[in-house]
Scaffold this motif. Structure first.
Motif, short mmCIF file in Angstrom:
data_model
loop_
_atom_site.label_atom_id
_atom_site.label_comp_id
_atom_site.label_asym_id
_atom_site.label_seq_id
_atom_site.Cartn_x
_atom_site.Cartn_y
_atom_site.Cartn_z
N LYS A 272 0.83 -1.20 0.00
CA LYS A 272 0.00 0.00 0.00
C LYS A 272 0.87 1.25 0.00
O LYS A 272 0.39 2.34 -0.34
CB LYS A 272 -0.93 0.00 1.21
N LYS A 273 2.13 1.10 0.43
CA LYS A 273 3.05 2.23 0.50
C LYS A 273 4.04 2.20 -0.65
O LYS A 273 4.29 1.16 -1.26
CB LYS A 273 3.81 2.20 1.83
N LEU A 274 4.63 3.34 -0.93
CA LEU A 274 5.72 3.44 -1.89
C LEU A 274 7.05 3.37 -1.16
O LEU A 274 7.19 3.88 -0.05
CB LEU A 274 5.64 4.76 -2.66
N SER A 275 8.04 2.71 -1.78
CA SER A 275 9.37 2.69 -1.18
C SER A 275 10.04 4.04 -1.42
O SER A 275 9.78 4.72 -2.41
CB SER A 275 10.21 1.56 -1.79
N GLU A 276 10.91 4.42 -0.50
CA GLU A 276 11.57 5.72 -0.57
C GLU A 276 12.83 5.63 -1.42
O GLU A 276 13.38 4.55 -1.65
CB GLU A 276 11.88 6.22 0.83
N ILE A 277 13.33 6.77 -1.84
CA ILE A 277 14.48 6.83 -2.73
C ILE A 277 15.71 6.17 -2.10
O ILE A 277 16.50 5.53 -2.79
CB ILE A 277 14.79 8.29 -3.13
N MET A 282 12.46 0.07 -6.73
CA MET A 282 11.59 0.63 -7.77
C MET A 282 10.13 0.43 -7.38
O MET A 282 9.79 -0.50 -6.65
CB MET A 282 11.86 -0.07 -9.10
N ASN A 283 9.28 1.31 -7.88
CA ASN A 283 7.84 1.21 -7.65
C ASN A 283 7.11 1.25 -9.00
O ASN A 283 7.52 1.98 -9.90
CB ASN A 283 7.35 2.40 -6.82
#
Length: 511
Positions: A272-277, A282-283
């Motif tokens: 549900k979340k995006l991974s951070e830089i 990758m998302n």
């Protein structure tokens, strides 16, 4: 009466035409090697006319040998490798080769863009890789202007095949979002990305976007002649092969990881979340609406096939002479050896790396007494070590290990290798029925698109069947942990040397 679906799975190693029924049973499959053209080091291309002709023959053969009528196939989907580049001119004509996802010609461009990735990560939530389409387009702009100026449409692998089937041109959300083309918030193309890669001219060359299960056209008269399919058969948008394999193994949330041991080393989970830089991950957009968190590189089973071609040509011919495959012989060898057999460490970087971009394949620990068998086993293990590096990044982001890993790709054809993966990961591995899971994901897209199943969850409940689980063995895990830590230690010690090696190679080549 059973309903049948056809998937064309355009992979980087093999391309397949596969028929499934509405219960997910694999009826038949016909495959052929994806013929790679390597005219220069790092250039991995494909003749698109040859590809389409071979696909047509494969579809005719799979229908004929399945002993079903073309009219019994009620839906067609295409699945394809991500990244790479497939382009047509303004009249939808082929005018140049396609570029495969293992191509590394644009590695310097990728390194340059990655240094400034913080400018676009909040938009695409993607890092930069040398085989992504925008990077390759930038390379073409600066090195092959004749090709760049003739581009009418920018496509992914499966989009090209779908156009040949229907005459219609689209991109699909999963592929486009995994290729640094989309704003993940708006789920649309974003001109800022095209400006970042210095390819603003390509923004107008991007086709409309479609969801995986949307009907995008029908089999044309010409395609029916070429393939033996029935004119008018509906064709659906299909999937990025990572998405297809993951759904075909029943992975819909972060309880399970999907790992694909194929041409590429793919490791993902939906979130549900995006991974951070800072994670280096990758998302992309997953078909069920979640984000797909990905850690991948070109460091998987392709290394094994190349190694066997280089080192075991005599054994391959002998196996053919006795009516066997070299893989049958190697399976017996793996079953009768264990983690203690080989002391050699292999870096599976023949097509790319998941550490320093300049890192290359290598064997470390070879002595006069080292056997060819020990070298071959080290390749199986080195590929699994590379997967483990990716999986550890996913675990760090998620915060815990998954319940199990659902494995797909060519690696699943070897039970002994699956055991090696489980022991190196120290995580249970589950396999699903069927050998062509990318194809099954495509069949699920068709089944949902045609209205047979209302959503992904229902399609999984009807078409995905877990067949076996492999659990880690304690004494093997202990040995592999020692090997893996040495693998990582060696890579760390070489990190600043790879570029020197690359420079030396280039200097010698220029002389």
């Amino acid at each position: 009466m059973s309903k049948y679906f056809l998937t064309i799975d355009n992979g980087g190693t093999n391309t397949k035409a596969i028929i499934f029924d509405d219960n997910g049973n694999q009826i038949n499959s016909v495959s052929f090697p994806t013929i790679r053209i390597e005219n220069k080091p790092g250039f991995h291309e494909i003749d698109l006319n040859d590809l389409w002709n071979a696909i047509g023959h494969a579809i005719k053969k799979v229908i004929r040998t399945s002993k079903i009528a073309a009219q019994d196939i009620i839906g067609v989907s295409c699945v394809g490798h991500g990244k790479g580049l497939y382009i047509l001119d303004n009249q939808k004509r082929i005018f140049t080769h396609g570029i495969l996802s293992t191509d590394s010609r644009a590695i310097k461009e990728a390194e340059r863009f990655e240094k400034d990735v913080s400018k676009i990560y909040p938009i695409s939530h993607q890092h930069v890789m040398e085989s992504q389409s925008p990077v390759l387009l930038n390379w073409l702009k600066n090195n092959r202007t004749d090709i760049y100026l003739n581009i009418g449409y920018v496509l992914a692998a499966k989009d090209f095949i779908r156009e040949r089937l229907t005459g219609q041109i689209f991109q699909e959300y999963g592929d486009a979002s995994g290729n640094n083309f989309l704003n993940l918030s708006t789920q649309q193309y974003d001109s800022r990305l095209f400006n970042f890669f210095d390819i603003p001219e390509m923004f107008s060359k991007m086709p409309p976007l479609k969801k995986y299960n949307e009907e995008v056209g029908e089999i044309t008269y010409k395609a029916a002649e070429d393939t033996g399919l029935l004119q008018g058969t509906p064709v659906f948008a299909g999937m990025f092969d990572i998405d297809a394999c993951s759904l075909a193994t029943g992975v819909v949330d972060d309880d399970y990881f999907s790992v694909i041991a194929g041409t590429w080393n793919i490791n993902v989970f939906p979130s549900k979340k995006l991974s951070e830089i800072s994670s280096g991950l990758m998302n992309s957009i997953y078909p069920n609406g979640l984000n797909l968190i990905e850690s991948s590189s070109a460091t998987s089973a392709g290394n094994l096939s190349m190694t066997l071609q280089s080192l075991m040509s005599e054994e391959i011919n002998n196996a053919k002479g006795s009516g066997k495959s070299i893989y049958d012989i190697l399976e017996d060898f793996l079953e009768h050896t264990d983690a203690s057999y080989s002391k050699v460490i292999f870096f599976p970087f023949l097509y790319g790396s998941n550490v320093n971009p300049d890192a290359e394949g290598a064997y470390i620990g070879i002595q006069s007494s080292t056997t060819k068998s020990a070298i071959i086993r080290s390749v199986y293990e080195g590929i699994a070590f590379s997967h483990r590096m990716h999986i550890e990044k996913l675990i760090k982001v998620l915060g815990h290990k998954p319940l199990a890993i659902r494995l797909s790709g060519g690696g699943t054809n070897s039970a002994a290798w699956v055991k090696i993966f489980s022991n190196i990961f120290n995580i249970p591995i589950q396999l699903v029925s069927g050998s062509e899971l990318g194809g099954l994901g495509g069949a699920m897209a068709s089944a949902i698109g045609i209205g047979l199943y209302k959503n992904i969850d229902e399609a999984i409940s009807k078409m995905v069947h877990i067949k076996k689980e492999y659990v880690p063995t304690y004494n093997q895990v202990k040995i592999y942990d020692k090997k893996y830590h040495m693998y990582v230690k060696l890579l760390n010690s070489l990190d600043k040397v790879w570029t020197n090696l690359k420079n030396m190679q280039e200097e010698i080549e220029e002389q």
